[in-house]
Scaffold this active site. Structure first.
Site, mmCIF file in Angstrom:
data_model
loop_
_atom_site.group_PDB
_atom_site.id
_atom_site.type_symbol
_atom_site.label_atom_id
_atom_site.label_comp_id
_atom_site.label_asym_id
_atom_site.label_seq_id
_atom_site.Cartn_x
_atom_site.Cartn_y
_atom_site.Cartn_z
ATOM 1 N N GLY A 72 9.465 2.405 0.188
ATOM 2 C CA GLY A 72 9.371 1.903 1.551
ATOM 3 C C GLY A 72 7.942 1.499 1.864
ATOM 4 O O GLY A 72 6.992 1.989 1.241
ATOM 5 N N GLN A 90 0.657 -0.398 7.025
ATOM 6 C CA GLN A 90 0.087 -0.070 5.717
ATOM 7 C C GLN A 90 -0.542 -1.273 5.036
ATOM 8 O O GLN A 90 -1.265 -1.121 4.047
ATOM 9 C CB GLN A 90 1.165 0.535 4.803
ATOM 10 C CG GLN A 90 1.655 1.888 5.304
ATOM 11 C CD GLN A 90 2.691 2.475 4.363
ATOM 12 O OE1 GLN A 90 3.854 2.119 4.440
ATOM 13 N NE2 GLN A 90 2.266 3.347 3.465
ATOM 14 N N CYS A 113 3.392 9.298 0.254
ATOM 15 C CA CYS A 113 3.135 8.083 1.035
ATOM 16 C C CYS A 113 2.104 7.250 0.295
ATOM 17 O O CYS A 113 1.104 7.790 -0.182
ATOM 18 C CB CYS A 113 2.607 8.468 2.421
ATOM 19 S SG CYS A 113 2.224 7.045 3.464
ATOM 20 N N LEU A 114 2.348 5.943 0.205
ATOM 21 C CA LEU A 114 1.416 5.084 -0.522
ATOM 22 C C LEU A 114 0.037 5.061 0.134
ATOM 23 O O LEU A 114 -0.946 4.755 -0.524
ATOM 24 C CB LEU A 114 1.981 3.658 -0.618
ATOM 25 C CG LEU A 114 3.302 3.528 -1.393
ATOM 26 C CD1 LEU A 114 3.781 2.087 -1.373
ATOM 27 C CD2 LEU A 114 3.159 4.037 -2.816
ATOM 28 N N HIS A 156 10.592 8.002 7.710
ATOM 29 C CA HIS A 156 9.197 8.031 7.234
ATOM 30 C C HIS A 156 8.505 6.706 7.572
ATOM 31 O O HIS A 156 7.403 6.699 8.129
ATOM 32 C CB HIS A 156 9.162 8.295 5.720
ATOM 33 C CG HIS A 156 7.795 8.230 5.117
ATOM 34 N ND1 HIS A 156 7.162 9.321 4.558
ATOM 35 C CD2 HIS A 156 6.911 7.196 5.003
ATOM 36 C CE1 HIS A 156 5.952 8.947 4.132
ATOM 37 N NE2 HIS A 156 5.783 7.661 4.387
ATOM 38 N N GLU A 157 9.178 5.600 7.233
ATOM 39 C CA GLU A 157 8.566 4.287 7.495
ATOM 40 C C GLU A 157 8.491 4.012 8.996
ATOM 41 O O GLU A 157 7.520 3.429 9.486
ATOM 42 C CB GLU A 157 9.341 3.175 6.788
ATOM 43 C CG GLU A 157 9.435 3.328 5.273
ATOM 44 C CD GLU A 157 8.104 3.595 4.604
ATOM 45 O OE1 GLU A 157 7.069 3.124 5.109
ATOM 46 O OE2 GLU A 157 8.088 4.314 3.583
ATOM 47 N N HIS A 165 5.485 5.289 10.646
ATOM 48 C CA HIS A 165 4.299 4.417 10.518
ATOM 49 C C HIS A 165 4.237 3.422 11.679
ATOM 50 O O HIS A 165 3.150 3.073 12.142
ATOM 51 C CB HIS A 165 4.343 3.634 9.204
ATOM 52 C CG HIS A 165 3.929 4.431 7.999
ATOM 53 N ND1 HIS A 165 2.681 4.998 7.870
ATOM 54 C CD2 HIS A 165 4.592 4.731 6.860
ATOM 55 C CE1 HIS A 165 2.597 5.621 6.698
ATOM 56 N NE2 HIS A 165 3.750 5.481 6.064
#
Ligand code: NI
Length: 186
Positions: free
Chosen positions: A45, A50, A98-99, A140-141, A144
């Site tokens: 995701g 991000q 998380c990236l 999660h996304e 953000h």
């Protein structure tokens, strides 16, 4: 085009995103770039903050979870102007990463079920319910898009334990296999 992923500590990750308008320029290109950036970093995701944008857009591809949940096969979707309007009362705990927070994985409680309204890549409206991995990754996304990071959900003691690692990421002292954008304090 692969874009740099903004790291924990960058202020754009703390912004609440805004809905986009129907004349948003080059939306298809942006979505392609988001998927390419996500795949290149082995993510499932990615949310617009991000890559430094304050737009209410997230993408997911849950194909890697196929072996645990066959319905995740080919679950590749863009959620535009996404709004979660209901969350199930039951919570499940699962480890997340998380990236934007490389090399940190922690257990995070999340609702087992969500109802979300959004536009797809053709700006067609949808109102859908998701459970399991889908509900988890979308939440999660979605966080953000609200300026929230998964480490905000973990307990004080665990957070103290990873504080040093978070500080290292914030100061840009981190190695990553993908392109990243460090926040340089002025
Ligand atoms: Ni993330």
């Amino acid at each position: 085009m692969i874009l740099p992923i903004y790291l924990y500590g960058h202020p754009v990750l703390r912004k609440v995103t805004k809905d986009i308008s129907s004349d948003y320029p080059d939306l298809k290109i942006l979505l392609d770039n988001m998927f390419e950036t996500m795949y290149n970093a082995d993510g499932v995701g990615l949310a617009a903050p991000q890559i430094g944008l304050e737009d209410r857009i997230l993408v997911v591809d849950l194909s890697p979870y196929e072996e645990y949940d066959p319905s995740c096969a080919g679950f590749k979707k863009a959620f535009i102007n996404a709004h979660i309007i209901e969350r199930g009362e039951e919570e499940e705990i699962m480890e997340e990463g998380c990236l934007s927070i490389p090399h940190i994985h922690e257990k995070v409680p999340r609702s087992n079920r969500i109802r979300i309204q959004y536009l797809d890549e053709n700006l067609q409206p949808h109102d859908e319910v998701y459970e399991g991995y889908k509900a988890r990754v979308i939440q999660h996304e979605y966080d953000h898009l609200e300026g929230i990071m998964f480490v905000d959900h973990i307990s004080g003691i665990r957070k103290q334990l990873i504080r040093a690692k978070l500080n290292k990421i914030m100061s840009g002292n981190v190695n990553c296999s993908y392109k990243i954008k460090r926040h340089v304090k002025k």
